[in-house]
Design an enzyme around this catalytic site. Structure first.
Site, PDB file in Angstrom:
ATOM      1  N   GLY A   1       0.781  -1.240   0.000  1.00 53.59           N
ATOM      2  CA  GLY A   1       0.000   0.000   0.000  1.00 53.59           C
ATOM      3  C   GLY A   1       0.811   1.289   0.000  1.00 53.59           C
TER       4      GLY A   1
ATOM      5  N   TYR B   1      -9.562   2.472  16.006  1.00 52.65           N
ATOM      6  CA  TYR B   1      -8.720   3.076  14.964  1.00 52.65           C
ATOM      7  C   TYR B   1      -8.674   4.598  15.130  1.00 52.65           C
ATOM      8  CZ  TYR B   1      -6.915   3.803  10.178  1.00 52.65           C
ATOM      9  OH  TYR B   1      -6.167   4.162   9.082  1.00 52.65           O
TER      10      TYR B   1
HETATM   11  P1  NAD Z   1      -1.667  -1.946   4.110  1.00 51.75           P
HETATM   12  O1  NAD Z   1      -2.396  -2.947   4.920  1.00 51.75           O
HETATM   13  O2  NAD Z   1      -1.644  -2.063   2.634  1.00 51.75           O
HETATM   14  O3  NAD Z   1      -0.149  -1.824   4.620  1.00 51.75           O
HETATM   15  C1  NAD Z   1       0.165  -1.795   5.990  1.00 51.75           C
HETATM   16  C2  NAD Z   1       1.467  -2.525   6.200  1.00 51.75           C
HETATM   17  O4  NAD Z   1       1.785  -2.451   7.601  1.00 51.75           O
HETATM   18  C3  NAD Z   1       1.399  -4.022   5.835  1.00 51.75           C
HETATM   19  O5  NAD Z   1       2.423  -4.365   4.929  1.00 51.75           O
HETATM   20  C4  NAD Z   1       1.547  -4.735   7.169  1.00 51.75           C
HETATM   21  O6  NAD Z   1       2.247  -5.970   7.076  1.00 51.75           O
HETATM   22  C5  NAD Z   1       2.332  -3.705   7.977  1.00 51.75           C
HETATM   23  N1  NAD Z   1       2.191  -3.909   9.424  1.00 51.75           N
HETATM   24  C6  NAD Z   1       1.058  -4.167  10.128  1.00 51.75           C
HETATM   25  N2  NAD Z   1       1.344  -4.350  11.415  1.00 51.75           N
HETATM   26  C7  NAD Z   1       2.692  -4.217  11.544  1.00 51.75           C
HETATM   27  C8  NAD Z   1       3.590  -4.302  12.640  1.00 51.75           C
HETATM   28  N3  NAD Z   1       3.173  -4.600  13.891  1.00 51.75           N
HETATM   29  N4  NAD Z   1       4.904  -4.092  12.406  1.00 51.75           N
HETATM   30  C9  NAD Z   1       5.348  -3.815  11.167  1.00 51.75           C
HETATM   31  N5  NAD Z   1       4.551  -3.736  10.080  1.00 51.75           N
HETATM   32  C10 NAD Z   1       3.223  -3.933  10.273  1.00 51.75           C
HETATM   33  O7  NAD Z   1      -2.287  -0.539   4.551  1.00 51.75           O
HETATM   34  P2  NAD Z   1      -2.188   0.931   3.910  1.00 51.75           P
HETATM   35  O8  NAD Z   1      -3.551   1.269   3.483  1.00 51.75           O
HETATM   36  O9  NAD Z   1      -1.053   1.071   2.992  1.00 51.75           O
HETATM   37  O10 NAD Z   1      -1.933   1.754   5.249  1.00 51.75           O
HETATM   38  C11 NAD Z   1      -0.695   2.380   5.549  1.00 51.75           C
HETATM   39  C12 NAD Z   1      -0.939   3.400   6.638  1.00 51.75           C
HETATM   40  O11 NAD Z   1      -1.840   4.391   6.154  1.00 51.75           O
HETATM   41  C13 NAD Z   1      -1.586   2.807   7.896  1.00 51.75           C
HETATM   42  O12 NAD Z   1      -1.037   3.442   9.028  1.00 51.75           O
HETATM   43  C14 NAD Z   1      -3.041   3.186   7.722  1.00 51.75           C
HETATM   44  O13 NAD Z   1      -3.730   3.246   8.952  1.00 51.75           O
HETATM   45  C15 NAD Z   1      -2.912   4.540   7.064  1.00 51.75           C
HETATM   46  N6  NAD Z   1      -4.111   4.944   6.350  1.00 51.75           N
HETATM   47  C16 NAD Z   1      -4.572   4.242   5.275  1.00 51.75           C
HETATM   48  C17 NAD Z   1      -5.710   4.667   4.621  1.00 51.75           C
HETATM   49  C18 NAD Z   1      -6.249   3.960   3.419  1.00 51.75           C
HETATM   50  O14 NAD Z   1      -7.329   4.296   2.982  1.00 51.75           O
HETATM   51  N7  NAD Z   1      -5.543   2.996   2.848  1.00 51.75           N
HETATM   52  C19 NAD Z   1      -6.395   5.799   5.063  1.00 51.75           C
HETATM   53  C20 NAD Z   1      -5.905   6.487   6.164  1.00 51.75           C
HETATM   54  C21 NAD Z   1      -4.760   6.067   6.791  1.00 51.75           C
END
Ligand code: NAD
Length: 255
Positions: free
Chosen positions: A17, A154
């Protein structure tokens, strides 16, 4: 000139992501060294492989203090310093206040709040050495600015990351560390986290449509559009910005 020329950066959650998109953008913008970390080493290796030789992929659980110490020390051992830390690893466990179990609450705070706290603390420890300074970018969410009834744990965890960012920024400014700390607040971006949420829902197509129209721009973000904001806050272009929160939300929080 590449926007991150000469910089050494550590990105957590880089296997997927937004973290993976940020890693690719940082490499394209001339980062001199990248330390990419994630819980999932195989997926991380696939992200790291095309990005060249000055990339280190590390298995790292952001909830573990000792993992953080190893990751920061590895960055310094390999590249001599650390200029940028992006705290991107995160999880989203759905549930309103009546449904959320204590186990889900704690798991969420462990990654999204404790993980960001540990990442900021390690970043400050390493970046203040020699007075070089650096930039910390914490990935919060619009859910750290406004409430969502279905995401109690969250929202709390992302609100914690938002205000921790400001506390770190003020501390570093007062101490003269030359370390900036800012937060990025995406709305829905098309990543595996959101795709999983859509797939779990009762009517995936309706949910996808609803998420797109949650933002006034009428669509979800691409992970690369979030990465672009992270790049700005990591680069020297934002040298006078600290303690700020940058919404990358298609106008969602403007309403
Ligand atoms: P994603 O699930 O694609 O990627 C998240 C990554 O974090 C994964 O590769 C996972 O293995 C890793 N991860 C989870 N727990 C972990 C841990 N304990 N130690 C190390 N790595 C860990 O998610 P994303 O959508 O790319 O989200 C990335 C960030 O952006 C997150 O903090 C998420 O809350 C934030 N976010 C995402 C969105 C969205 O719409 N995608 C919106 C707002 C905020």
């Amino acid at each position: 000139m590449p926007r991150l020329e000469g910089k050494i950066a550590l990105i957590t959650g880089a296997a997927s992501g937004i973290g993976a998109a940020t890693a690719a953008l940082f490499a394209a913008e001339g980062a001199a060294g990248l330390v990419l970390t994630d819980l999932r080493p195989e997926a991380l290796a696939a992200v790291a492989a095309p990005l060249g030789e000055r990339v280190v992929a590390l298995a790292h659980d952001v909830t573990r203090e000792e993992d953080w110490r190893c990751a920061a020390d590895e960055a310094v051992a390999r590249f001599g310093r650390l200029d940028v830390v992006v705290n991107c690893a995160g999880i989203a466990l759905p549930g309103d206040i009546e449904q959320t179990t204590l186990a889900d609450w704690r798991a969420t705070q462990a990654v999204n709040s404790d993980g960001v706290f540990l990442g900021c603390r390690e970043a400050v420890r390493v970046m203040k050495e020699g007075g070089r300074g650096g930039a910390i970018v914490n990935i919060s969410s619009v859910a750290g600015m406004i409430g969502d009834p279905k995401l109690a744990a969250y929202c709390a965890s992302k609100g914690a990351a938002r205000l921790l960012t400001k506390s770190v920024a003020l501390h570093c400014a007062r101490r003269g560390y030359k370390i900036r700390c800012n937060s990025v607040h995406p709305s829905f971006a098309a990543t595996p986290m959101v795709e999983a949420m859509i797939a779990r829902s009762r009517s995936p197509e309706r949910t996808r449509e609803g998420l797109a129209h949650a933002s006034p721009l009428g669509r979800m973000a691409a992970p690369e559009e979030i990465a672009a904001a992270v790049l700005f806050l990591a680069s020297d272009e934002s040298a006078f910005i600290t303690g700020a929160e940058l919404a990358v939300d298609g106008g969602l929080t403007a309403a």
